[in-house]
Design a protein around this motif. Structure first.
Motif, PDB file in Angstrom:
ATOM      1  N   VAL A 188     -27.111  76.766  66.613  1.00  0.00           N
ATOM      2  CA  VAL A 188     -26.706  77.422  65.369  1.00  0.00           C
ATOM      3  C   VAL A 188     -25.343  78.069  65.538  1.00  0.00           C
ATOM      4  O   VAL A 188     -24.465  77.959  64.662  1.00  0.00           O
ATOM      5  CB  VAL A 188     -27.765  78.464  64.943  1.00  0.00           C
ATOM      6  N   VAL A 189     -25.120  78.736  66.662  1.00  0.00           N
ATOM      7  CA  VAL A 189     -23.822  79.352  66.924  1.00  0.00           C
ATOM      8  C   VAL A 189     -22.750  78.277  67.091  1.00  0.00           C
ATOM      9  O   VAL A 189     -21.609  78.438  66.630  1.00  0.00           O
ATOM     10  CB  VAL A 189     -23.903  80.258  68.174  1.00  0.00           C
ATOM     11  N   ALA A 190     -23.093  77.174  67.737  1.00  0.00           N
ATOM     12  CA  ALA A 190     -22.131  76.094  67.912  1.00  0.00           C
ATOM     13  C   ALA A 190     -21.725  75.484  66.572  1.00  0.00           C
ATOM     14  O   ALA A 190     -20.583  75.057  66.393  1.00  0.00           O
ATOM     15  CB  ALA A 190     -22.721  75.004  68.818  1.00  0.00           C
ATOM     16  N   ALA A 191     -22.652  75.459  65.613  1.00  0.00           N
ATOM     17  CA  ALA A 191     -22.340  74.900  64.292  1.00  0.00           C
ATOM     18  C   ALA A 191     -21.403  75.790  63.501  1.00  0.00           C
ATOM     19  O   ALA A 191     -20.681  75.316  62.627  1.00  0.00           O
ATOM     20  CB  ALA A 191     -23.623  74.686  63.499  1.00  0.00           C
ATOM     21  N   GLN A 192     -21.428  77.109  63.761  1.00  0.00           N
ATOM     22  CA  GLN A 192     -20.612  78.071  63.008  1.00  0.00           C
ATOM     23  C   GLN A 192     -20.849  77.906  61.500  1.00  0.00           C
ATOM     24  O   GLN A 192     -19.922  77.842  60.700  1.00  0.00           O
ATOM     25  CB  GLN A 192     -19.123  77.912  63.347  1.00  0.00           C
ATOM     26  N   ASP A 193     -22.134  77.847  61.143  1.00  0.00           N
ATOM     27  CA  ASP A 193     -22.498  77.592  59.750  1.00  0.00           C
ATOM     28  C   ASP A 193     -23.880  78.189  59.486  1.00  0.00           C
ATOM     29  O   ASP A 193     -24.846  77.852  60.178  1.00  0.00           O
ATOM     30  CB  ASP A 193     -22.513  76.081  59.492  1.00  0.00           C
ATOM     31  N   ALA A 194     -23.976  79.100  58.508  1.00  0.00           N
ATOM     32  CA  ALA A 194     -25.265  79.687  58.131  1.00  0.00           C
ATOM     33  C   ALA A 194     -25.993  78.735  57.183  1.00  0.00           C
ATOM     34  O   ALA A 194     -26.251  79.048  56.013  1.00  0.00           O
ATOM     35  CB  ALA A 194     -25.055  81.055  57.485  1.00  0.00           C
ATOM     36  N   HIS A 195     -26.338  77.577  57.679  1.00  0.00           N
ATOM     37  CA  HIS A 195     -26.982  76.541  56.866  1.00  0.00           C
ATOM     38  C   HIS A 195     -28.394  76.979  56.493  1.00  0.00           C
ATOM     39  O   HIS A 195     -29.118  77.545  57.323  1.00  0.00           O
ATOM     40  CB  HIS A 195     -27.023  75.234  57.648  1.00  0.00           C
ATOM     41  N   PRO A 196     -28.826  76.734  55.257  1.00  0.00           N
ATOM     42  CA  PRO A 196     -30.176  77.159  54.853  1.00  0.00           C
ATOM     43  C   PRO A 196     -31.286  76.528  55.682  1.00  0.00           C
ATOM     44  O   PRO A 196     -32.341  77.144  55.870  1.00  0.00           O
ATOM     45  CB  PRO A 196     -30.259  76.746  53.379  1.00  0.00           C
ATOM     46  N   ASN A 197     -31.082  75.311  56.182  1.00  0.00           N
ATOM     47  CA  ASN A 197     -32.112  74.713  57.035  1.00  0.00           C
ATOM     48  C   ASN A 197     -32.260  75.480  58.346  1.00  0.00           C
ATOM     49  O   ASN A 197     -33.351  75.532  58.924  1.00  0.00           O
ATOM     50  CB  ASN A 197     -31.783  73.245  57.320  1.00  0.00           C
ATOM     51  N   TYR A 198     -31.180  76.068  58.835  1.00  0.00           N
ATOM     52  CA  TYR A 198     -31.276  76.897  60.031  1.00  0.00           C
ATOM     53  C   TYR A 198     -32.017  78.199  59.733  1.00  0.00           C
ATOM     54  O   TYR A 198     -32.733  78.731  60.585  1.00  0.00           O
ATOM     55  CB  TYR A 198     -29.880  77.199  60.578  1.00  0.00           C
ATOM     56  N   ASP A 199     -31.823  78.712  58.529  1.00  0.00           N
ATOM     57  CA  ASP A 199     -32.586  79.893  58.104  1.00  0.00           C
ATOM     58  C   ASP A 199     -34.078  79.581  58.143  1.00  0.00           C
ATOM     59  O   ASP A 199     -34.889  80.347  58.684  1.00  0.00           O
ATOM     60  CB  ASP A 199     -32.135  80.286  56.696  1.00  0.00           C
ATOM     61  N   LEU A 200     -34.458  78.453  57.576  1.00  0.00           N
ATOM     62  CA  LEU A 200     -35.867  78.055  57.568  1.00  0.00           C
ATOM     63  C   LEU A 200     -36.404  77.861  58.982  1.00  0.00           C
ATOM     64  O   LEU A 200     -37.492  78.332  59.323  1.00  0.00           O
ATOM     65  CB  LEU A 200     -36.030  76.752  56.784  1.00  0.00           C
ATOM     66  N   LEU A 201     -35.638  77.158  59.822  1.00  0.00           N
ATOM     67  CA  LEU A 201     -36.110  76.857  61.172  1.00  0.00           C
ATOM     68  C   LEU A 201     -36.287  78.125  61.994  1.00  0.00           C
ATOM     69  O   LEU A 201     -37.319  78.310  62.657  1.00  0.00           O
ATOM     70  CB  LEU A 201     -35.123  75.912  61.858  1.00  0.00           C
ATOM     71  N   LEU A 202     -35.298  79.011  61.972  1.00  0.00           N
ATOM     72  CA  LEU A 202     -35.403  80.247  62.740  1.00  0.00           C
ATOM     73  C   LEU A 202     -36.556  81.113  62.240  1.00  0.00           C
ATOM     74  O   LEU A 202     -37.270  81.733  63.034  1.00  0.00           O
ATOM     75  CB  LEU A 202     -34.078  81.014  62.667  1.00  0.00           C
ATOM     76  N   ALA A 203     -36.732  81.149  60.916  1.00  0.00           N
ATOM     77  CA  ALA A 203     -37.844  81.932  60.371  1.00  0.00           C
ATOM     78  C   ALA A 203     -39.183  81.392  60.852  1.00  0.00           C
ATOM     79  O   ALA A 203     -40.078  82.154  61.263  1.00  0.00           O
ATOM     80  CB  ALA A 203     -37.785  81.921  58.842  1.00  0.00           C
ATOM     81  N   ARG A 204     -39.358  80.073  60.828  1.00  0.00           N
ATOM     82  CA  ARG A 204     -40.625  79.464  61.258  1.00  0.00           C
ATOM     83  C   ARG A 204     -40.861  79.676  62.755  1.00  0.00           C
ATOM     84  O   ARG A 204     -41.982  79.964  63.184  1.00  0.00           O
ATOM     85  CB  ARG A 204     -40.615  77.970  60.946  1.00  0.00           C
ATOM     86  N   LEU A 205     -39.795  79.518  63.558  1.00  0.00           N
ATOM     87  CA  LEU A 205     -39.948  79.665  65.004  1.00  0.00           C
ATOM     88  C   LEU A 205     -40.271  81.105  65.381  1.00  0.00           C
ATOM     89  O   LEU A 205     -41.141  81.350  66.219  1.00  0.00           O
ATOM     90  CB  LEU A 205     -38.675  79.205  65.714  1.00  0.00           C
ATOM     91  N   CYS A 206     -39.557  82.054  64.779  1.00  0.00           N
ATOM     92  CA  CYS A 206     -39.826  83.463  65.083  1.00  0.00           C
ATOM     93  C   CYS A 206     -41.250  83.844  64.693  1.00  0.00           C
ATOM     94  O   CYS A 206     -41.916  84.616  65.388  1.00  0.00           O
ATOM     95  CB  CYS A 206     -38.819  84.364  64.370  1.00  0.00           C
TER      96      CYS A 206
END
Length: 368
Positions: free
Chosen positions: A268-286
């Motif tokens: 996610v940091v390497a992408a330098q992009d707050a993409h909504p799919n990353y929001d979903l993935l991090l929320a599910r993993l946490c």
């Protein structure tokens, strides 16, 4: 679980797009499922619809501006051909031309927004998404709305992860500036080149219409970008569910779970992009792991990946591949991280990333 819920912070354009999508997708409940063949066929039709109509809107806009240019020259120009660099010589022409160009451009943008929002709403409906309730609906709806309006993702932290923590402020500023002027700059350059080529030829009457293919082609390209991104975002919930389920089946221990979450955070940091799919993935993993995300040091993550057992390695690499593919298009920094992870595990990347990107864009499960 909390995802983005920032409706109150959206500007008027984003709020309007959000309302349009919610009206256009009327399902009572989301049905996160594999897309059926008829769903994919409908999405392809919507993509063609958007590309053709957006290209047509650009062509019509440029043609009307060109026709107005010819007419104003006949009526208002008092001397030689009006110069772009001396607008004071024919103020009436430039005032009229500028007003017409602004009006046509505004109508063109509104037409594109209508087409793209309608197409994205259709894609969401075909994907089985509902925007009538909370949870993922917040991040999905705002994400799809921004995709339809061709608006960049907001610069914000995702569950304790700042995607821009290593990004250069100057680079971010330059990216924003280029994003805003991309259409205008392209049109300007083409007009200047066309003026140089056509000014001394018998075809100089076509000069006012030089921008027609540029506007049409650029609008069609933007529509294609928007629909491609919308497909990825609409397929995000399915891909995230499949990725988390695969991790749960792998039965990782606490160290393995932390390694998986740190690997995702690095991408996610390497992408330098707050993409909504990353929001979903991090929320599910946490939520699934019951641990907080953090920004890791890649050298440490790589060393732990190198020391992990084979099942953990395979599970984490599969998750990293899906994470990279969740953005729709991978950047060079993400590819380097993924390739380095494969090297640490002594496993080839091959075409796994391309396969994952196609799978997500088509709303397929890993088993298909």
């Amino acid at each position: 679980m909390e995802t983005e819920a920032d409706v109150e912070r959206l500007n008027v354009v984003e709020r309007t797009g959000l309302a349009f999508l919610r009206r256009g997708c009327r399902r009572d409940d989301s049905e996160i499922r594999t897309w059926r063949d008829e769903d994919r066929a409908r999405i392809r039709r919507l993509q063609v619809f958007a590309v053709v109509l957006c290209g047509l809107s650009g062509a019509v806009s440029a043609a009307l501006i060109g026709a107005a240019d010819l007419w104003l020259r006949e009526v208002l120009v008092t001397g030689a051909e009006p110069s772009l660099f001396s607008p004071g010589s024919d103020p009436a022409y430039w005032a009229s031309y500028g007003g017409i160009a602004v009006l046509m451009s505004l109508l063109e943008i509104l037409a594109m927004y209508w087409v793209l929002l309608r197409s994205v709403a259709g894609i969401a409906d075909a994907a089985g998404l509902s925007f009538s309730q909370g949870d993922a609906a917040d991040v999905l709806t705002t994400g799809l709305s921004r995709a339809a309006l061709d608006i960049p993702n907001p610069r914000r932290a995702l569950h304790g992860i700042d995607p821009y923590v290593r990004a250069s402020p100057l680079k971010l500023l330059a990216y924003t500036a280029l994003y805003r002027v991309k259409v205008g700059a392209t049109s300007f350059v083409v007009r200047i080149l066309a003026r140089r080529v056509l000014a001394r030829s018998s075809l100089r009457v076509l000069l006012p219409f030089a921008a027609v293919p540029v506007f049409a082609g650029w609008n069609a390209l933007i529509a294609w970008w928007v629909i491609r991104e919308a497909r990825v975002r609409a397929a995000g919930p399915l891909a995230v569910r499949e990725a988390v389920a695969a991790l749960e089946r792998a039965g990782l221990d606490n160290d393995g779970k932390r390694l998986a979450l740190d690997a995702v955070a690095e991408l996610v940091v390497a992408a330098q992009d707050a993409h909504p799919n990353y929001d979903l993935l991090l929320a599910r993993l946490c939520e699934a792991f019951d641990i907080d995300a953090r920004v890791p040091e890649w050298a440490d993550v790589r060393a732990r990946l190198d020391d992990a057992d084979a099942p953990t390695r395979h599970a984490v690499l599969a998750l990293m591949t899906t994470t990279t593919a969740l953005r729709g298009r991978s950047c060079r920094r993400q590819r380097r991280v993924l390739e380095d992870a494969c090297a640490a595990c002594d496993l080839p990347l091959g075409d796994a990333l391309d396969v994952a990107q196609r799978r997500i864009a088509e709303g397929r499960c890993e088993s298909e």
